[in-house]
Design a protein around this motif. Structure first.
Motif, PDB file in Angstrom:
ATOM      1  N   ARG A 122       0.813  -1.218   0.000  1.00 26.40           N
ATOM      2  CA  ARG A 122       0.000   0.000   0.000  1.00 26.40           C
ATOM      3  C   ARG A 122       0.851   1.275   0.000  1.00 26.40           C
ATOM      4  O   ARG A 122       0.313   2.372  -0.153  1.00 26.40           O
ATOM      5  N   ILE A 123       2.154   1.146   0.180  1.00 25.91           N
ATOM      6  CA  ILE A 123       2.991   2.326   0.389  1.00 25.91           C
ATOM      7  C   ILE A 123       2.919   3.294  -0.792  1.00 25.91           C
ATOM      8  O   ILE A 123       2.820   4.509  -0.615  1.00 25.91           O
ATOM      9  N   ALA A 124       2.942   2.759  -2.017  1.00 25.64           N
ATOM     10  CA  ALA A 124       2.963   3.631  -3.193  1.00 25.64           C
ATOM     11  C   ALA A 124       1.702   4.470  -3.344  1.00 25.64           C
ATOM     12  O   ALA A 124       1.708   5.486  -4.035  1.00 25.64           O
ATOM     13  N   ALA A 135      28.556  -6.731  -3.522  1.00 26.45           N
ATOM     14  CA  ALA A 135      27.825  -7.148  -4.726  1.00 26.45           C
ATOM     15  C   ALA A 135      26.329  -6.848  -4.636  1.00 26.45           C
ATOM     16  O   ALA A 135      25.577  -7.202  -5.548  1.00 26.45           O
ATOM     17  N   ILE A 136      25.893  -6.208  -3.571  1.00 28.06           N
ATOM     18  CA  ILE A 136      24.478  -5.861  -3.393  1.00 28.06           C
ATOM     19  C   ILE A 136      24.273  -4.382  -3.702  1.00 28.06           C
ATOM     20  O   ILE A 136      24.914  -3.521  -3.092  1.00 28.06           O
ATOM     21  N   ASP A 137      23.399  -4.103  -4.638  1.00 26.17           N
ATOM     22  CA  ASP A 137      23.026  -2.722  -4.949  1.00 26.17           C
ATOM     23  C   ASP A 137      21.803  -2.370  -4.094  1.00 26.17           C
ATOM     24  O   ASP A 137      20.660  -2.604  -4.480  1.00 26.17           O
ATOM     25  N   SER A 152      13.360  -0.293  -6.537  1.00 29.91           N
ATOM     26  CA  SER A 152      12.512  -1.178  -7.328  1.00 29.91           C
ATOM     27  C   SER A 152      11.493  -1.943  -6.491  1.00 29.91           C
ATOM     28  O   SER A 152      10.373  -2.188  -6.952  1.00 29.91           O
ATOM     29  N   LEU A 153      11.856  -2.322  -5.277  1.00 36.93           N
ATOM     30  CA  LEU A 153      10.955  -3.127  -4.452  1.00 36.93           C
ATOM     31  C   LEU A 153      10.246  -2.321  -3.359  1.00 36.93           C
ATOM     32  O   LEU A 153       9.152  -2.696  -2.934  1.00 36.93           O
ATOM     33  N   PHE A 154      10.855  -1.229  -2.900  1.00 34.37           N
ATOM     34  CA  PHE A 154      10.289  -0.478  -1.790  1.00 34.37           C
ATOM     35  C   PHE A 154       9.890   0.953  -2.169  1.00 34.37           C
ATOM     36  O   PHE A 154       9.544   1.753  -1.305  1.00 34.37           O
ATOM     37  N   ASP A 155       9.939   1.261  -3.472  1.00 31.17           N
ATOM     38  CA  ASP A 155       9.562   2.595  -3.934  1.00 31.17           C
ATOM     39  C   ASP A 155      10.364   3.680  -3.211  1.00 31.17           C
ATOM     40  O   ASP A 155       9.864   4.760  -2.906  1.00 31.17           O
ATOM     41  N   GLY A 156      11.635   3.349  -2.884  1.00 37.29           N
ATOM     42  CA  GLY A 156      12.511   4.312  -2.227  1.00 37.29           C
ATOM     43  C   GLY A 156      12.180   4.583  -0.779  1.00 37.29           C
ATOM     44  O   GLY A 156      12.630   5.578  -0.207  1.00 37.29           O
ATOM     45  N   HIS A 187       9.496 -10.848   2.897  1.00 40.01           N
ATOM     46  CA  HIS A 187      10.954 -10.843   2.826  1.00 40.01           C
ATOM     47  C   HIS A 187      11.490 -11.640   1.633  1.00 40.01           C
ATOM     48  O   HIS A 187      12.589 -11.376   1.153  1.00 40.01           O
ATOM     49  N   ASP A 188      10.725 -12.626   1.179  1.00 42.15           N
ATOM     50  CA  ASP A 188      11.215 -13.516   0.121  1.00 42.15           C
ATOM     51  C   ASP A 188      11.650 -12.738  -1.117  1.00 42.15           C
ATOM     52  O   ASP A 188      12.660 -13.069  -1.745  1.00 42.15           O
ATOM     53  N   GLU A 189      10.900 -11.691  -1.467  1.00 41.09           N
ATOM     54  CA  GLU A 189      11.150 -10.981  -2.718  1.00 41.09           C
ATOM     55  C   GLU A 189      12.520 -10.309  -2.715  1.00 41.09           C
ATOM     56  O   GLU A 189      13.281 -10.424  -3.672  1.00 41.09           O
ATOM     57  N   TYR A 190      12.859  -9.608  -1.617  1.00 41.20           N
ATOM     58  CA  TYR A 190      14.156  -8.939  -1.646  1.00 41.20           C
ATOM     59  C   TYR A 190      15.311  -9.907  -1.386  1.00 41.20           C
ATOM     60  O   TYR A 190      16.434  -9.663  -1.845  1.00 41.20           O
ATOM     61  N   VAL A 191      15.061 -11.011  -0.672  1.00 43.52           N
ATOM     62  CA  VAL A 191      16.109 -12.019  -0.527  1.00 43.52           C
ATOM     63  C   VAL A 191      16.453 -12.612  -1.890  1.00 43.52           C
ATOM     64  O   VAL A 191      17.635 -12.801  -2.235  1.00 43.52           O
ATOM     65  N   GLU A 192      15.453 -12.875  -2.707  1.00 43.58           N
ATOM     66  CA  GLU A 192      15.711 -13.391  -4.043  1.00 43.58           C
ATOM     67  C   GLU A 192      16.393 -12.343  -4.914  1.00 43.58           C
ATOM     68  O   GLU A 192      17.229 -12.677  -5.766  1.00 43.58           O
ATOM     69  N   ALA A 193      16.051 -11.071  -4.729  1.00 41.17           N
ATOM     70  CA  ALA A 193      16.720 -10.004  -5.480  1.00 41.17           C
ATOM     71  C   ALA A 193      18.209  -9.959  -5.133  1.00 41.17           C
ATOM     72  O   ALA A 193      19.060  -9.779  -6.021  1.00 41.17           O
ATOM     73  N   ILE A 194      18.538 -10.147  -3.844  1.00 43.36           N
ATOM     74  CA  ILE A 194      19.942 -10.197  -3.436  1.00 43.36           C
ATOM     75  C   ILE A 194      20.624 -11.407  -4.066  1.00 43.36           C
ATOM     76  O   ILE A 194      21.744 -11.321  -4.589  1.00 43.36           O
TER      77      ILE A 194
END
Length: 531
Positions: free
Chosen positions: A273-275, A317-319, A326-330, A384-391
């Motif tokens: 809902r953040i966006a 190696a993590i941006d 991209s995942l948290f809308d900044g 949490h799964d989404e950003y763990v996979e992004a890493i």
């Protein structure tokens, strides 16, 4: 999306109809649209508390209610994060070992009993008693005699003494300059003598000594109602006359209830809902920086992660900015250390190996012989799964890693796996400050054999540095804690990711809605503008 300034930008706008809640209906405090003279009623989202006994409450859902029901020896100044008087009017120590606290005579429990030094002695010993199995018992471990009581070899801690009705003396096992801040935590709230007569009945309707008292019993899976305690001994009574904590099992339902005006405040906007909060709420929202630290840890008991260059390379190696955008809308604050930036001791750019440098990371990883296959771990159900996979994708893109697998599980099982050293690869975890001290940001996570040290990190240099900082006066400790942080950022037992920002939304009928670094809305300061 244009973000308001972090921490405390709230503007209450307009006046709407009353909540569809029993205590708020019908404009009981005056004509519809008028601010109530007595402070009015607010309704606040809450997750369901696990417990309502202070010494057993180590999660947010119960703690945020208990902060209103109880007043400890000390309180936190939410601007400076220093300890200020609560029940204790003053305190003094000459050696950081023996502390004397002088108590105010103005505080009473909600049953009318005076709050005395003996109440604190009895409560602390009861919490530590192993027969009572209180989750917060280990917060008392610096008191002399804690080990004897916790192991059932004594009934009272030698280092917790009532010299008279309004003088407490504490004797610690070693110097500890952070004690006044530690005493702000829920585990140190006093309970009246009648609590120990029937603890189950007490938990259903806790009798505290805080700004607010219970109105009825805790309605499990429904809510908790509080009324302002007019005899509270502090200087700034709560602004609302009544606080209704409403338990929700579904955060999206709570969000929609605030949007429709059936709930006043939601302090935890769900990520999905953040966006849209600005479109949905206009000015009735804010983004708040907190102390919640999100990190990837390493199981250092696994040989492939014992080389510090492997850990440094994986961090570089993590941006973090890319994931945040991209995942948290900044909406998160990328971490440049393990000390929260919201604390005075936090520093920008403290972590050399937190800068994104994929070329240097690949070279370092290859030279260190980093593993070609990696298993990553996280808990499920909270996004949490989404950003763990992004890493993981970034590691495969930038490092010579051929294959990554993912293990996710319910949180209870996840902790059990950590405690049994069953984790074999990088893992996601978070840490929230129970009190605003750099000591709590580091010692429980990284000291040798500490309870929450799931990485199995052990450094004599770090242990000595954190001890030196703990021993120091508050005025002299900041640089010493930063020195301890420097050791962690060199050794990299965990990869700092970001500090989680919290979004609050509220209805038109309230304003002055703010949050502290522990993610608690300061409900005692909320102003009702219309009933």
């Amino acid at each position: 999306m244009t973000l308001p300034k972090k921490r405390s930008v709230f503007i209450g706008a307009g006046m709407t109809s009353a909540l569809v809640l029993s205590a708020c209906a019908g404009g009981a405090d005056g004509e519809s649209g008028e601010a109530p003279e007595d402070g009015g009623t607010i309704s606040v989202y809450n997750c369901e508390p696990q417990y309502m006994i202070p010494g057993n409450t180590t999660e947010n859902c119960g703690s945020r209610v208990q902060e209103q029901l109880f007043t400890g020896l000390t309180l936190v100044d939410n601007e400076t994060y220093e300890a200020i008087p609560g029940v204790a009017e003053s305190w003094d120590t000459e050696d950081q070992i023996t502390w004397t606290f002088e108590l105010s005579e103005d505080y009473t429990f909600h049953n009318g009993d005076p709050v005395t030094a003996q109440d604190f002695v009895d409560t602390f010993n009861w919490v530590v008693d192993p027969d009572n199995a209180m989750a917060g018992a280990n917060f008392h471990d610096k008191f002399l005699g804690y080990e004897d009581v916790s192991q059932g070899e004594a009934e009272e801690m030698e280092g917790v003494r009532a010299l008279d009705d309004h003088t407490l003396e504490f004797e610690l096992t070693e110097p500890f300059g952070q004690l006044p801040l530690v005493l702000t935590y829920t585990s140190f709230y006093p309970m009246p003598s009648e609590a120990f007569e029937d603890i189950d009945a007490y938990e259903a309707a806790p009798i505290g000594n805080g700004r607010y008292q219970m109105d009825g019993e805790w309605r499990r899976d429904d809510g908790i109602d509080l009324e302002r305690y007019e005899e509270w001994g502090g200087e700034e009574p709560g602004a609302p006359q009544r606080i209704e904590w409403v338990s929700y099992s579904d955060v999206d339902t709570a969000y929609m209830d605030v949007l429709s005006g059936e709930l006043d405040i939601m302090p935890e906007v769900p990520p999905n809902r953040i966006a849209q909060v600005e479109d949905d709420f206009g000015e009735n929202w804010s983004q708040n920086e907190t102390s919640r630290f999100i990190y990837m840890g390493f199981p250092l008991y696994q040989e492939e992660y014992q080389d510090v260059d492997v850990r440094r390379a994986m961090s570089m190696a993590i941006d973090r900015d890319e994931i945040n955008d991209s995942l948290f809308d900044g909406s998160q604050t990328p971490a440049s250390g393990v000390l929260p930036g919201i604390l005075p001791q936090g520093r920008e750019g403290a972590c050399e190996f937190c800068e994104f440098d994929p070329e240097a990371a690949a070279e370092l990883y290859e030279e260190a012989g980093g593993p070609s296959t990696v298993t990553m771990y996280t808990d499920t159900g909270t996004g949490h799964d989404e950003y763990v996979e992004a890493i993981g994708n970034m590691w495969q893109q930038h490092l010579p890693i051929e294959d990554i697998t993912y293990e996710s599980m319910e949180f209870a099982h996840y902790l059990e796996l950590h405690e049994s050293e069953g984790v074999t690869g990088p893992y996601r975890l978070g840490w929230l400050l129970a009190y605003p001290s750099p000591q709590y940001a580091m010692e429980p996570l990284y000291s040798t054999d500490a309870h929450s040290n799931y990485s199995d990190y052990s450094s004599e240099e770090f242990d000595a540095a954190i001890q030196e900082a703990n021993f120091a006066d508050l005025e002299d400790s900041d640089e010493l804690y930063q020195n301890a942080e420097n050791i962690l950022l060199e050794d990299m037992p965990v990869i700092p990711l970001w500090f989680q920002d919290y979004f609050i939304v509220h209805s038109d009928r309230v304003e002055n809605v703010d949050m502290d670094l522990s993610t608690f809305v300061r409900v005692e300061d909320v102003v009702v503008t219309a009933e």
